[in-house]
Motif scaffolding. Sequence first.
Motif, short mmCIF file in Angstrom:
data_model
loop_
_atom_site.label_atom_id
_atom_site.label_comp_id
_atom_site.label_asym_id
_atom_site.label_seq_id
_atom_site.Cartn_x
_atom_site.Cartn_y
_atom_site.Cartn_z
N PHE A 20 12.44 -11.86 -1.02
CA PHE A 20 11.67 -11.72 -1.81
C PHE A 20 10.39 -11.06 -1.19
CE2 PHE A 20 7.91 -15.10 -2.21
CZ PHE A 20 8.11 -14.98 -3.64
N ASP A 21 10.37 -10.22 -0.34
CA ASP A 21 9.52 -9.28 0.38
C ASP A 21 9.36 -8.15 0.27
OD1 ASP A 21 11.02 -9.59 2.35
OD2 ASP A 21 9.66 -9.43 3.86
N ALA A 22 10.35 -7.79 -0.87
CA ALA A 22 11.49 -6.27 -0.55
C ALA A 22 10.78 -5.90 -1.49
CB ALA A 22 12.61 -6.46 -0.81
N ALA A 23 10.51 -4.85 -1.79
CA ALA A 23 9.88 -3.96 -3.01
C ALA A 23 10.78 -4.33 -4.06
CB ALA A 23 9.25 -2.60 -2.89
N PRO A 24 10.53 -3.87 -4.89
CA PRO A 24 10.93 -3.97 -6.25
C PRO A 24 11.71 -2.65 -6.57
CG PRO A 24 8.89 -3.97 -7.23
CD PRO A 24 8.90 -4.33 -5.90
N GLU A 25 12.82 -2.00 -6.80
CA GLU A 25 13.53 -0.89 -7.13
C GLU A 25 14.28 -0.29 -8.07
OE1 GLU A 25 17.46 0.11 -4.10
OE2 GLU A 25 15.59 -1.51 -3.11
N GLU A 26 14.51 -1.12 -8.92
CA GLU A 26 15.89 -0.94 -9.54
C GLU A 26 15.25 -2.00 -11.48
OE1 GLU A 26 19.66 -1.96 -8.30
OE2 GLU A 26 19.09 -3.85 -8.76
N GLU A 27 15.79 -1.52 -12.74
CA GLU A 27 15.68 -2.09 -13.86
C GLU A 27 17.33 -3.04 -14.10
OE1 GLU A 27 13.60 -0.76 -16.94
OE2 GLU A 27 14.89 -0.84 -18.24
#
Length: 408
Positions: free
Chosen positions: A344-351
């Motif tokens: 939940f607190d990880a940064a977005p990195e992929e679509e």
Amino acid sequence: MKPLGPIPAGFTALDGELAIGGRKATDLAVEAGPTPLFVYSRAMLRSRVAALRAAMPARLGINYAIKANPYAPVLEFMAGLVDGFDVASAGELAKLGEVGIDPARVSFAGPGKRDEELESAISAGCTINLESEGEARRALAIAERLGVQPRLAIRVNPSFELRGSGMKMGGGAKQFGIDEERVPALAREIIAAGAEWRGLHIFTGSQALDAEAIIETQANVLALADRLAGEIGTILPKLNMGGGFGIPYFNGDTPLDIGAVGAALAERFAGLPERLSATELCIELGRYLVGEAGVYLTRVIDRKVSHGQTFLITDGGLHHQLAASGNFGTVVRRNYPLAIATRFDAAPEEEVNVVGCLCTPLDRLADQAYLPHADVGDLVAVFCAGAYGATASPAEFLGHGPARQILA
Ligand SMILES: *Cc1c(COP(=O)(O)O)cnc(C)c1O
């Protein structure tokens, strides 16, 4: 990339995971049994009703329209928070009975009430919001046969509707309510027949986020009720002013300004016409009370790539979350608020595309969403799942069965 809807305020991370009611998503999934599951937060239900009460005039009763979420522990919990309940079938009335809610707190609206439904509602002492002249006469006949005085109100089909509402349920030709010009004659008829006259119900629409539209509609509702009370020629004991308060589901949606709605209503209440001065006033809300308090948790079962696009395939889907899939009253599909609950607190990195496990291309939970990396075993959270989720989705479709539910 396509934007996701806004995650409702109040959700935090605990050890990197989504926490609901202070408990981690993985712990809730273990407690409830196999995924998928709906988690409803007591704390969020309580704070939502408290905030609403603080914003609205004290005189305004708040009813819960249970079709939004009839899960028994939610009903039981809401019984201590709201003033009344609105049901739309005898089945819903029975659900309230099972958790010990007094039928005197309940009103029953909805077209096509069967004789057996009218009978159980009348004998229980619940108020019936009549939807047609024919239904009124059937209700009177049933009450006479039972030897009881029925509590009857009339649902009005007003000539106006709630501007900007997601689902219009008033104005023009409708299966709901009785056209406003025919209401006085029917009211006089049921009063003359000896029914307990319970007043008017004016519901004009759903899922409005524009405070001005709600303010305008509430003013119209009060003016119409006053005029009809005058034509009926008796005091109006009760007015259910409808609801229509919406919640943000999609990117760009902003929360309804209930402070503005409450302030305008307080002004109206301070200057109510004589005929409404002693009237019991209430609103009836479904999704506004419970929608944001619910999260749907589903597990990633497979991760695959097709023509360059990544798919997270989950054990949930439209059989529990028809609305999030875009197949429940939506014209253009847009993404609901959704997150990887276990990151939940990880940064977005992929679509990625998040889909369900049903063998139909309609079964999508998020299209081209920008999210943290997720693997098989991770949990996906779909937000705004507290209303029109579990019981408004085709749980039997494809045989996976219903989702578990838990009040945390
Ligand atoms: C469905 C319904 C509601 C609840 O609508 P929400 O959009 O969930 O607030 C209230 N009243 C009536 C008559 C309804 O049919």
